[in-house]
Design a protein around this motif. Structure first.
Motif: not given
Lengths: 551, 680
Positions: A316-317, A313, A319-320
C-alpha cells in the motif's frame, strides 16, 4: 574445491585492493578491472555450482571431513575456525551475489565519474563481504562478514549518494548495527548453552555442529518450567530476530530502507535490495529456524502477523509513492514479507519457496533498480509525474521494465511465481487465515507495479524540460535523435542477464529446488515434528531451568 | 496415433515458436511478421484435428517436471480428452482466422511484429490452459492469458485509455485469480497425496474423502476465478474496456481465448462442483443476472464494439446458466449444452467482431454508430457476413446460435423439474424465463446494431460530426497528436479511401467464419447428429455426471419459444432502426430513468471506484503519511540516542584536566581492590 571457494570469495576483495591502491586510476581502466574481477568471480562460482552435489546435506567445498570439524583453526581456545562451505541454503544466494554484481558494475559504468577507482573498490569489497556471509560455517566468521558488509555500503551511500546521503548512510549503519549486536548476544548464548549442556561439552562456534548439537539437546525441561515468552529458546529467538528482522526488513523495522535506497547510487541500491536484505532472511533461516526451532514455533503467530503486515503495508505504501525508486524500495518490504511468511509456514514447502523467493527478489528488484537507474541517468528525476510514455523513447527499457514487473508480480512462468506460490501453499497448510491474507498481497503487488508501468511506460511521451525536446509541434523528428541516449550495450547486457534469469527460473526451477531441498528438509523436519519426537532426545541431559544459566 | 498423443505439447509449442520468431526477427521480417505466427497456429490446428479421434478420458502424458517444492509437485502434463480436444480445435481454428484477418487489418502499424508475437503468445497460453492436466498448470496459463491480454489491450501504449484498460483488465483478473489460487491451495491441502492433477483431484475416491465444506469452498472459489476471466457479475467490468485494443484482439479475447477459460474451468471441474449442488444454483443465478444486466446495457450503447462486448458478457452468462443447470440427472446434458454454446459462440462472435473491424477499416477507425449508416452497399461482404453473425447470435434457426441456445434453455427447463427441492425448482424456472427474455433482448440489440450500421441512408463519418468533436475534446486533454494516428487502424494512407470494402485477406476469414456460424450447429448439434455430445462424453469424469437414465423426450415448446423471442426482437429492432425514425428517441425520452441507467451501464464502474479504488488509495496515502512520520522521527531518534549518550554523558568526562583523570584513575584502582577484598 574448498580452495576454489575461498578464492572465489576473496577474489573481489583482491580486485578491490588493487583499485584501492591506485585511487587515481581513470574511469575506463577502473571499470574494466572491476568488470574483469566480477566476471572471473562469476565464472568461478558457476564452477562451484556445477560441482555441487544435489543430494548431500552436509556443507560442501569445506576443508576437513564431511562431518566436521570444518575449516582451518583460527584461534585455539576458544575453537574459532576459518571455516567456509556451501550447502543448499547458501549456494543459490552465493551465486545470486556473483550474478548481481554484473548489472551492479554496469549500473555504475557511465554514471560514476567521481573517484571511480574508489567506487569500484568499495563495490568489490562489498561483494566479498556478502559472499563471506553466505560461505561462513563459523558463527564468528559469519558475524565478521555480516558486520563488514556494512562498511563498504556505508561509504557507497555516503560518498556517491544523493543530497541527503550523510544522514542516510549514518542511519543505515547505526540502525542495522544496533540490531546485529543483539543478534550477536543471541548467537553467543547459543554457543554457551551448547557448551554447558551438550553431552560432549565442546565449545564450538561451528554453525553446522552447533545446529546439530542444539537439536540433540533436550529442551523439554526448560519449556515446561519457563513456559511461553520466558523460555530460553524464545528469548534467544527474539535476540537473533532483532538483527535479522531489521536487515530483512520487516515492519516496523523497515524505516531505514527507503531513506538508504533513495540516497544510494544505483549500484548500491541493487546490492542493498538484491543481496544485503537477503542476509536477514538467510540469518532467520540459518539461526532462528535452524537453532531455535521451538522458539520459532512459539513465536510463529507473531512473526507471521508481522510478515502479513509487511506484505500489505509495504504494497500500500508503494502505491502512494510518486518517486519510482521509493516505490521499488517499499516493494521490497512487501516482497520480503512473503519470504518471512514462507519461512514461518514451518514446513518444507514454504521454506523452499522462501529461499527461491529471496533469489527471485534479488533478481527482479535488482532489475527494477537498474531500470530506475537507466531512467535517472537520462532525466535526472525519479518523479513519476514528470515522465511518461517512455516506451516511445526507450523501447528496450519498456521491455525490461514490463518483463521485470511481470516477474515481480508473480505471473506464473516467470520467476516470482515459483517462490510466491509455494510460500502461500506452505502457509496455507499451516494456517489458512494467514495464507489468505497473504494472498491479497498478490493483488496489491500487481496494483502498484502496473500502476507504475502505466505512469512511466504507457501513455503519451512526456519528458522533463531540458531533456529531449518537450513535445511541441514539429519537434517530433528532432527529438528522436535528441540528447536522450538510447539504452547502451552495458545496460542491455546487465539487464539482459537478469531477464534471462527471470524467465529461466520461472520455466525450469527444477535444478535449483533439487539442490535446495535436502538442506531445507532438515530444518523443516526439526521445526515441524519437534513435539512428536521426544523419545529420540529424552534423557540425554538433565533438564535445567533458565535461572541456572546465570553464573 | 499414440505417437501423436505424446506430441500434444506441439499444439502450444508451434504458436510459441511463431511468437518467438516474430519477436526476435521482427526487425527483419517487418511486414512479414504475421507469417510465422499464422503458420504456427495453423500447424497447431492440424495437430489438434489429428487428436480429435484418439482423445479419450484417460489419455495423459507428462512433458517435464516443473515445480517440485516440498510437498507441492507440479509436472507439466497434458490431458487429451473430449473437452480438451474440442477446445483446442476451436481455439486454434478461430485464432488462425483472426490472425489472418489481422494481417490485413494491422498492416502499416509500427508495432506489427510485436502484435503478432503477442497473438502467438496468447494462443500458446490458451492452448496450454486447456491441455494442462493439473490445477496449478492451468493456473499458470490462466494468468498467462491474462498477461497476454494486458499486452494486447495496451497495444497502442501511447493511448492513455488503452493503458488504463489494460491495467484494469489485469487487476480485475488478478482479483479472480487470487480466488483460484486459494482454490488450488485447498485442493492441494485436502487432495490425496497432495496431488493436484485432474486425474486424482477429480477422481471419485478423492472427492468422496474431501469434507463437504471444503468441496463447497473449492467450488465457490473456482467459480469466483471464472467470474473474472469469463466476465461475470461482479468482475465483468474489465471486458467492455478491453476493446481499447486492436479489433482482432477483441475478437480473440471475446471468442476463442480468455473469456472461454472460465467456462472451460468450471466445465472441467464439473465432477467436483456436482458435489456442491448449492454452488450450481449460485452459478446459474449469477449467469442469469449477468446475462440480463449486460443485455440491458447493450440496448442503448452507441459504440458498435461496446454493444458486442456486452453481448459477449450476456452470452457468457448464458453459458454459466447452462453450467449451473447441471443439477442431478441434468448434469451431463447441461455441461454439454454450455460447452456447445461456447463452441458456436466462438464462431459468430469472432465473425461479428471482425465484421466490426472491417467496418472500422472503412470508417477510418470510427466505431460510433451515430457517425455512420447504411454501409450495406459499400461493404457488401462485411454486410452479409455480419448479418449471418447477427442471425446466429439472435438464435434464428437453423444457424449455430439457435441450437446451442436451445440446448441451454432445455437444460434449464429440465433443471426446473429435476432440482429436487421446491425452491430450487422455482429458481430454475425463473432463470429459464429470464433467459428467454434475454434471448429477446439479445435479438433486439443485435438487430439494432446491424440496422444502424448497414441500413438507412448512407453516411460516412466526417470530422464535423458533433460526436467527433466531443471525442477530440476528450482526446486532446491527455493524448499527444503525434500518436493519435496510432490509436486506430486507417492511419496514414487509409484515410484517403474511406468507405471501401476490406481486402480479401480480411474478407476471406469473414466468409469462412460465416460459413461456420451457419453450419456448426447443424452438423454437431445433439438434435441432429449428436457428434458434439458424443465427443464430450470422452471427457474425464463426465461419465460420472448425472444423466437421464430413461429416454428423454425433447420438449418442442422450448425451440418455439426461443425462436419466437429471437424473431420478435429482430423484427422490432428492424421496425425501429432500419430507417431513421423518431420512435427510439421518443421511447428513450419516455423511459428516461431506465434509459439513463442502461446508457451509463448502471454506474457499476463508478460504484467500484468509490467503494474499492478510492478507499484503497486513501488507505495507501494514510499509511504513507504514517510511514513518513516514522521515518523522520523514529529513525532520527534512533540515530540520536548514541549521540545524546556521547554528548551528555561521555563528552563532559573528557574535560582535559589532568587532576581529574588522576582522581578517576585512583578511584578506579581503589574500587577494584575493594571488590577483590570482598571476594576473598
Amino acid at each position: 574445491m574448498a580452495t576454489l571457494l575461498v578464492i572465489t570469495t576473496f577474489l573481489p576483495l583482491l580486485g578491490g585492493l588493487v583499485l584501492f591502491l591506485a585511487p587515481g586510476l581513470d574511469m575506463k581502466s577502473a571499470r574494466w578491472i572491476a568488470l574483469a574481477t566480477v566476471l572471473a568471480t562469476l565464472a568461478f562460482s558457476l564452477v562451484l555450482v556445477a560441482n555441487f552435489q544435489p543430494g548431500v546435506v552436509t556443507p560442501q567445498f569445506a576443508y576437513g571431513p564431511a562431518e566436521g570439524p570444518y575449516g582451518l583453526r583460527w584461534m585455539v581456545r576458544p575453537d574459532i575456525r576459518f571455516a567456509t562451505g556451501l550447502d543448499g541454503l547458501s549456494i543459490w544466494l552465493y551465486v545470486l551475489t556473483t550474478m548481481l554484481m554484473v548489472p551492479t558494475i554496469f549500473a555504475s559504468w557511465e554514471s560514476i565519474t567521481d573517484r571511480p577507482a574508489m567506487h569500484y573498490a568499495f563495490l568489490l569489497a562489498e561483494e566479498t563481504a556478502l559472499l563471506g556471509v553466505f560461505a561462513s560455517l563459523d558463527v564468528v566468521l559469519f558475524y565478521t562478514f555480516f558486520e563488514f558488509s556494512l562498511i563498504p555500503m556505508f561509504f557507497l551511500i555516503g560518498l556517491w549518494g544523493g543530497p541527503e546521503r550523510r544522514q542516510a548512510s549514518l542511519t543505515f549503519f547505526l540502525y542495522t548495527l544496533a540490531g546485529s549486536l543483539l543478534t550477536l548476544i543471541g548467537a553467543i548464548s547459543l554457543v554457551v548453552i551448547h557448551y554447558q549442556y551438550s553431552a560432549t561439552h565442546v565449545l564450538t562456534f561451528s554453525i553446522p555442529e552447533l545446529t546439530r548439537g542444539l537439536a540433540a539437546l533436550d529442551w523439554s525441561g526448560w519449556q515446561e518450567t519457563a513456559d511461553g515468552w520466558r523460555s530460553p529458546q524464545v528469548l534467544i529467538f527474539l535476540l537473533l530476530f532483532a538483527g535479522f528482522s531489521i536487515k530483512v526488513p520487516m515492519f516496523p523495522f523497515h524505516t531505514w530502507l527507503p531513506l538508504a535506497h533513495v540516497e544510494a547510487p544505483t549500484a548500491g541500491s541493487i546490492l542493498l535490495a538484491g543481496v544485503l536484505l537477503k542476509l536477514g532472511g538467510y540469518g532467520l533461516l540459518r539461526f532462528n529456524l535452524g537453532m531455535t526451532p521451538l522458539g520459532a514455533k512459539f513465536v510463529m503467530p507473531l512473526i507471521a502477523t508481522l510478515a502479513i503486515i509487511s506484505i500489505i503495508y509495504g504494497a500500500l505504501v508503494s502505491l502512494a509513492q510518486t518517486d519510482i525508486k521509493r516505490l521499488v524500495a517499499f516493494s521490497s518490504v512487501s516482497h520480503m514479507g512473503f519470504v518471512v511468511l514462507g519461512m514461518f509456514a514451518l514446513n518444507a514447502t514454504g521454506m523452499d519457496g522462501a529461499v527461491i523467493q529471496m533469489v527471485n527478489h534479488g533478481v527482479t528488484t535488482g532489475a527494477l533498480f537498474a531500470c530506475v537507474g537507466v531512467i535517472y541517468e537520462r532525466y535526472h528525476t525519479r518523479e513519476m509525474a514528470e515522465i511518461s510514455g517512455l516506451w516511445d523513447r526507450l523501447p528496450l527499457l519498456a521491455f525490461f521494465l514490463i518483463l521485470t514487473s511481470l516477474g515481480s508480480a508473480a505471473v506464473p512462468g516467470l520467476n516470482g511465481f515459483v517462490g510466491e506460490f509455494p510460500i502461500l501453499a506452505g502457509m496455507f497448510q499451516t494456517n489458512q487465515k494467514y495464507a489468505i491474507l497473504g494472498a491479497t498481497g498478490m493483488i496489491l503487488g500487481a496494483y502498484y507495479l502496473f500502476w507504475m508501468l502505466q505512469c512511466v511506460i504507457f501513455g503519451p511521451l512526456r519528458e522533463p524540460h531540458g531533456q529531449g525536446h518537450g513535445h511541441d509541434q514539429g519537434a517530433e523528428a528532432a527529438s528522436i535523435h535528441g540528447p536522450v541516449r538510447p539504452v547502451g550495450w552495458h545496460e542491455i547486457s546487465g539487464l539482459g542477464l537478469l531477464m534471462a534469469l527471470v524467465v529461466l527460473i520461472g520455466v525450469y526451477p527444477g535444478p535449483i529446488f533439487e539442490r535446495l531441498r535436502p538442506s531445507v528438509k532438515i530444518i523443516a523436519d526439526r521445526v515441524a515434528p519437534a513435539e512428536v519426537a521426544p523419545e529420540q532426545t529424552a534423557g540425554r541431559t538433565p533438564p535445567r531451568t533458565v535461572a541456572n544459566l546465570a553464573p | 496415433m499414440s505417437g501423436l498423443i505424446h506430441s500434444a505439447w506441439l499444439i502450444p509449442f508451434f504458436p510459441l515458436l511463431g511468437a518467438l520468431v516474430a519477436a526476435a526477427g521482427g526487425r527483419w521480417l517487418k511486414e512479414l511478421s504475421h507469417i510465422p505466427v499464422i503458420l504456427g497456429i495453423g500447424a497447431a490446428f492440424v495437430v489438434a484435428l489429428g487428436l480429435l479421434t484418439p482423445a479419450g478420458p484417460e489419455t495423459t502424458t507428462v512433458v517435464y517436471d516443473w515445480l517440485n517444492v516440498g510437498r507441492l509437485h507440479v509436472p507439466v502434463e497434458v490431458r487429451i480428452d473430449g473437452l480438451t480436444t474440442m477446445m483446442l480445435a476451436m481455439v486454434t481454428l478461430v485464432s488462425m482466422l483472426v490472425a489472418i484477418f489481422a494481417a490485413g487489418y494491422m498492416a502499416g502499424d509500427p508495432g506489427y511484429a510485436r502484435f503478432f508475437a503477442c497473438i502467438g503468445l496468447f494462443v500458446f497460453s490458451m492452448t496450454g490452459l486447456v491441455l494442462s492436466n493439473n490445477y496449478v498448470l492451468t493456473y499458470l496459463f490462466w494468468e498467462g492469458v491474462g498477461t497476454c491480454s494486458y499486452l494486447l489491450i495496451g497495444f497502442w501504449h501511447a493511448k492513455p485509455s488503452a493503458a488504463d484498460a489494460a491495467k484494469k483488465a489485469f487487476l480485475v483478473n488478478r482479483v479472480g485469480d487470487c480466488g483460484f489460487a486459494i482454490a488450488c491451495f485447498l485442493i492441494w491441502k485436502y487432495s490425496l497425496n497432495h496431488d493436484l492433477s485432474y486425474t486424482v483431484a477429480l477422481s471419485k475416491a478423492n472427492l468422496d474423502q474431501m469434507p463437504q465444506g471444503v468441496l463447497l469452498a473449492i467450488a465457490l472459489l473456482i467459480f469466483w476465478g471464472a467470474t473474472a476471466k469469463s466476465a461475470q457479475v461482479p468482475l465483468y467490468v474489465w471486458l467492455p474496456d478491453a476493446m481499447e485494443g486492436p479489433t482482432p484482439v477483441s475478437a480473440l479475447i471475446h471468442a476463442a481465448t480468455m473469456v472461454t477459460a472460465g467456462v472451460y474451468l468450471v466445465a472441467r471441474s464439473a465432477p467436483l462442483i456436482s458435489y456442491a449442488p448449492g454452488v450450481l444454483v449460485v452459478v446459474a443465478a449469477t449467469g442469469c443476472l449477468t446475462a440480463l444486466l449486460s443485455a440491458s446495457i447493450a440496448l442503448t450503447q452507441n459504440d458498435l464494439k461496446r454493444v458486442l462486448a456486452y453481448s459477449t458478457i450476456s452470452q457468457l452468462g448464458y453459458m454459466f446458466m447452462g453450467l449451473g443447470a447441471g443439477i442431478g440427472e441434468v448434469a451431463q446434458v447441461a455441461v454439454v449444452a454450455a460447452m456447445f454454446h461456447l463452441f458456436t459462440h466462438a464462431f459468430f462472435k469472432a465473425l461479428l467482431f471482425l465484421g466490426s473491424g472491417s467496418v472500422m477499416h472503412a470508417t477510418g477507425g470510427v466505431i460510433d454508430m451515430r457517425r455512420f449508416r447504411g454501409l450495406r452497399h459499400r461493404l457488401p461482404i462485411t454486410h452479409w457476413t455480419f448479418a449471418i453473425g447477427a442471425l446466429a447470435l439472435s438464435g434464428i434457426p437453423p444457424l449455430a446460435g439457435f441450437f446451442s441456445k436451445d440446448d441451454i434453455l432445455a437444460a434449464l427447463k429440465s433443471a426446473s423439474h429435476a432440482a429436487g427441492s421446491r425452491s430450487w425448482e422455482a429458481a430454475y424456472a425463473t432463470i429459464y424465463w429470464v433467459a428467454v427474455l434475454t434471448a429477446f433482448m439479445t435479438a433486439f440489440y443485435t438487430g439494432r446494431a446491424y440496422f444502424l450500421t448497414f441500413w438507412g441512408p448512407e453516411k460516412l463519418p466526417s470530422p464535423d460530426d458533433p460526436e467527433a468533436q466531443e471525442e477530440d475534446q476528450a482526446h486532446l486533454s491527455h493524448s499527444d497528436p503525434g500518436h493519435g494516428a496510432a490509436s486506430g487502424p486507417g492511419h496514414g494512407g487509409h484515410d484517403v479511401h474511406l468507405g471501401h470494402e476490406s481486402p480479401p485477406i480480411m474478407t476471406i476469414p469473414l466468409i469462412l467464419l460465416a460459413v461456420g456460424a451457419i453450419v456448426v450447429g447443424l452438423i454437431f448439434s445433439p438434435m441432429t447428429t449428436g457428434w458434439f455430445d458424443h465427443h464430450l462424453e470422452k471427457t474425464f469424469g463426465f461419465e460420472r455426471l448425472g444423466h437421464f437414465t430413461h429416454g428423454h423426450a425433447h420438449d418442442w415448446s422450448i425451440p418455439i419459444v426461443g425462436t419466437l423471442a429471437g424473431v420478435l426482437g429482430l423484427v422490432l429492432s428492424g421496425f425501429m432502426y432500419a430507417n431513421p425514425s423518431p420512435i427510439p428517441a421518443r421511447l428513450a425520452h419516455r423511459l428516461r430513468p431506465l434509459y439513463q441507467a442502461s446508457y451509463n451501464k448502471f454506474w457499476v464502474d463508478e460504484f467500484y471506484v468509490y467503494t474499492v479504488i478510492n478507499p484503497l488509495r486513501g488507505l495507501a496515502r494514510f499509511f504513507y503519511l504514517l510511514d513518513d512520520l516514522l521515518v523522520h522521527n523514529l529513525v532520527k531518534a534512533t540515530a540520536w540516542v548514541p549521540r545524546l549518550f556521547g554528548q551528555e554523558l561521555l563528552a563532559p568526562l573528557q574535560n582535559g584536566l589532568l587532576q581529574y583523570y588522576a582522581a578517576v584513575t585512583a578511584l578506579g584502582v581503589a574500587g577494584l581492590l575493594w571488590i577483590l577484598l570482598l571476594m576473598k
